[in-house]
Design a protein around this motif. Structure first.
Motif, short mmCIF file in Angstrom:
data_model
loop_
_atom_site.label_atom_id
_atom_site.label_comp_id
_atom_site.label_asym_id
_atom_site.label_seq_id
_atom_site.Cartn_x
_atom_site.Cartn_y
_atom_site.Cartn_z
N ALA A 148 -15.26 1.01 6.45
CA ALA A 148 -14.27 1.77 5.68
C ALA A 148 -14.07 3.17 6.25
O ALA A 148 -12.93 3.63 6.40
CB ALA A 148 -14.70 1.84 4.22
N LEU A 149 -15.16 3.85 6.57
CA LEU A 149 -15.04 5.23 7.05
C LEU A 149 -14.41 5.30 8.43
O LEU A 149 -13.57 6.17 8.70
CB LEU A 149 -16.41 5.90 7.05
N GLU A 150 -14.78 4.40 9.31
CA GLU A 150 -14.22 4.45 10.66
C GLU A 150 -12.74 4.08 10.66
O GLU A 150 -11.98 4.53 11.52
CB GLU A 150 -15.02 3.55 11.59
N ALA A 151 -12.30 3.29 9.68
CA ALA A 151 -10.88 2.95 9.57
C ALA A 151 -10.06 4.09 8.98
O ALA A 151 -8.84 4.07 9.07
CB ALA A 151 -10.70 1.70 8.73
N GLY A 152 -10.75 5.08 8.35
CA GLY A 152 -10.03 6.25 7.87
C GLY A 152 -10.11 6.52 6.38
O GLY A 152 -9.37 7.36 5.87
N ALA A 153 -11.02 5.87 5.65
CA ALA A 153 -11.15 6.15 4.23
C ALA A 153 -11.60 7.60 4.02
O ALA A 153 -12.47 8.10 4.72
CB ALA A 153 -12.16 5.21 3.59
N GLN A 154 -10.97 8.27 3.05
CA GLN A 154 -11.35 9.63 2.70
C GLN A 154 -12.29 9.67 1.49
O GLN A 154 -12.83 10.73 1.15
CB GLN A 154 -10.10 10.47 2.41
N GLY A 155 -12.45 8.54 0.84
CA GLY A 155 -13.36 8.45 -0.29
C GLY A 155 -13.94 7.06 -0.37
O GLY A 155 -13.31 6.09 0.05
N LEU A 156 -15.16 6.97 -0.89
CA LEU A 156 -15.83 5.68 -1.05
C LEU A 156 -16.25 5.51 -2.51
O LEU A 156 -16.76 6.44 -3.13
CB LEU A 156 -17.09 5.61 -0.17
N ILE A 157 -16.04 4.30 -3.00
CA ILE A 157 -16.49 3.93 -4.34
C ILE A 157 -17.56 2.86 -4.16
O ILE A 157 -17.28 1.75 -3.69
CB ILE A 157 -15.33 3.42 -5.19
N ALA A 199 0.83 -1.21 0.00
CA ALA A 199 0.00 0.00 0.00
C ALA A 199 0.87 1.26 0.00
O ALA A 199 0.61 2.21 -0.76
CB ALA A 199 -0.92 -0.01 1.21
N GLU A 200 1.90 1.28 0.84
CA GLU A 200 2.78 2.45 0.89
C GLU A 200 3.55 2.61 -0.41
O GLU A 200 3.71 3.72 -0.93
CB GLU A 200 3.75 2.34 2.06
N LEU A 201 4.03 1.49 -0.95
CA LEU A 201 4.76 1.54 -2.22
C LEU A 201 3.90 2.12 -3.32
O LEU A 201 4.34 2.99 -4.09
CB LEU A 201 5.23 0.13 -2.58
N MET A 202 2.66 1.66 -3.43
CA MET A 202 1.76 2.16 -4.47
C MET A 202 1.48 3.64 -4.28
O MET A 202 1.42 4.41 -5.25
CB MET A 202 0.47 1.36 -4.47
N ALA A 203 1.31 4.07 -3.04
CA ALA A 203 1.07 5.49 -2.78
C ALA A 203 2.28 6.33 -3.16
O ALA A 203 2.15 7.43 -3.71
CB ALA A 203 0.72 5.70 -1.32
N ARG A 204 3.47 5.82 -2.87
CA ARG A 204 4.70 6.56 -3.19
C ARG A 204 5.04 6.54 -4.68
O ARG A 204 5.96 7.24 -5.12
CB ARG A 204 5.86 5.99 -2.38
N ALA A 205 4.30 5.75 -5.46
CA ALA A 205 4.55 5.69 -6.90
C ALA A 205 4.00 6.91 -7.63
O ALA A 205 4.13 7.01 -8.86
CB ALA A 205 3.94 4.41 -7.47
N GLY A 206 3.38 7.83 -6.90
CA GLY A 206 2.97 9.09 -7.50
C GLY A 206 1.49 9.27 -7.75
O GLY A 206 1.08 10.25 -8.37
N TYR A 207 0.66 8.35 -7.24
CA TYR A 207 -0.78 8.46 -7.46
C TYR A 207 -1.43 9.41 -6.47
O TYR A 207 -0.94 9.59 -5.35
CB TYR A 207 -1.42 7.07 -7.37
N ASP A 208 -2.53 10.02 -6.90
CA ASP A 208 -3.27 10.95 -6.03
C ASP A 208 -4.01 10.21 -4.92
O ASP A 208 -4.14 10.72 -3.81
CB ASP A 208 -4.29 11.75 -6.85
N TRP A 209 -4.51 9.06 -5.22
CA TRP A 209 -5.27 8.25 -4.28
C TRP A 209 -5.04 6.78 -4.58
O TRP A 209 -4.66 6.40 -5.69
CB TRP A 209 -6.78 8.57 -4.35
N VAL A 210 -5.25 5.95 -3.57
CA VAL A 210 -5.14 4.51 -3.72
C VAL A 210 -6.42 3.90 -3.18
O VAL A 210 -6.79 4.14 -2.03
CB VAL A 210 -3.92 3.94 -2.97
N ALA A 226 -0.68 3.35 5.84
CA ALA A 226 0.41 3.20 4.88
C ALA A 226 0.18 4.06 3.64
O ALA A 226 1.11 4.67 3.11
CB ALA A 226 0.55 1.73 4.48
N ILE A 227 -1.06 4.12 3.16
CA ILE A 227 -1.37 4.96 2.00
C ILE A 227 -1.11 6.43 2.33
O ILE A 227 -0.50 7.17 1.55
CB ILE A 227 -2.83 4.73 1.55
N GLU A 228 -1.56 6.86 3.50
CA GLU A 228 -1.33 8.25 3.91
C GLU A 228 0.16 8.52 4.07
O GLU A 228 0.64 9.59 3.68
CB GLU A 228 -2.07 8.53 5.22
N CYS A 229 0.90 7.57 4.64
CA CYS A 229 2.34 7.71 4.80
C CYS A 229 3.02 7.90 3.44
O CYS A 229 4.00 8.64 3.32
CB CYS A 229 2.91 6.49 5.52
#
Length: 260
Positions: free
Chosen positions: A83-92, A29-40, A60-63
């Protein structure tokens, strides 16, 4: 990257590009976030994610500098809350086919007293339950989360069935909806054309979706499952603004497969 940053980019007519996570590993998760994406987006429908592991994945995504999103397994009260209580900032929300389904899904994501986008003649629905959780730092940031972060949740409806295409105007007119995301495999499958993305009927359905997005506020989005930089450029040029690019498992396969 935060939801606020994502909305600012979209307001400037810039595409926001995220990616898809199926492997339940904070390191991935952290690796994918650090790959330059706006959101994961954590794929809770097809990935192997349990509720107890979500906080570490979102941390890890936030990190890694991206906004944590969740694609729910089903648009239901318990999955929205998890999802929301765990910290999701967006829902699909998956498999949205009618305005009524969308109304219900969004109501579960919105606290009592917050704007859930209901029309005056639409019935009041059950809202999100209020309680201490990781998202509000177990009560420490309760007020800030309630007044600032919770109302900013980024909400997306997946268009994955031809029935949804028939109801697009009603779905897209929801004022609380930020974007849609076409699920190309499910949509084509619902037409009896699984993965036949060059078929004239599938192309016609995609044209209808693009045209409907231009008539309404929600932004056109889709998932480019097989990573292809040229396809990404083409979709952005065609007007798509909320794009999921690839999947962690697909990236791994492409990089790890033994040369022949």
């Amino acid at each position: 990257m935060t939801v606020h940053d994502i909305r600012a980019a979209l307001a400037a007519d810039k595409a926001t590009v995220g990616t898809w996570l199926q492997l339940p590993s904070p390191d991935v998760a952290e690796l994918m976030a650090r790959a330059g994406y706006d959101w994961v987006a954590v794929d809770m429908e097809h990935g192997s994610f349990g509720r107890t592991g979500l906080p570490d994945i979102f941390r890890a995504i936030e990190c890694g500098g991206a906004a944590p999103f969740a694609r729910l397994p089903v648009a239901a009260k318990t999955t929205v809350k998890a999802a929301l209580e765990a910290g999701a900032q967006g829902l699909i929300f998956p498999m949205i086919e009618t305005r009524e389904q969308l109304n219900q899904a969004i109501s579960w994501a919105v606290y009592p007293g917050h704007d859930d986008g209901r029309a005056p003649d639409e019935p009041l629905r059950e809202n999100r339950g209020v309680g201490y959780c990781r998202a509000n730092v177990f009560g420490k940031d309760f007020d800030a989360y309630m007044t600032r972060r919770a109302p900013e949740l980024f909400l997306v409806a997946q268009i994955e069935h031809i029935r949804a295409v028939e109801n697009l105007d009603a779905i897209l007119s929801h004022p609380r909806l930020d974007a849609i995301m076409v699920g190309p495999y499910d949509l084509s499958g619902s037409m009896g054309l699984t993965a036949q993305f060059d078929h004239p009927d599938f192309k016609a359905a995609m044209e209808r979706i693009h045209a409907a997005c231009k008539r309404h506020k929600p932004l056109m989005g889709l998932h480019i499952v097989q990573p292809d930089p040229e396809e990404l450029r083409r979709q952005i040029a065609a007007g798509s603004r909320f794009i999921a690019y690839g999947i962690d498992s697909v990236f791994l396969w492409r990089g790890a497969e033994r040369p022949r």
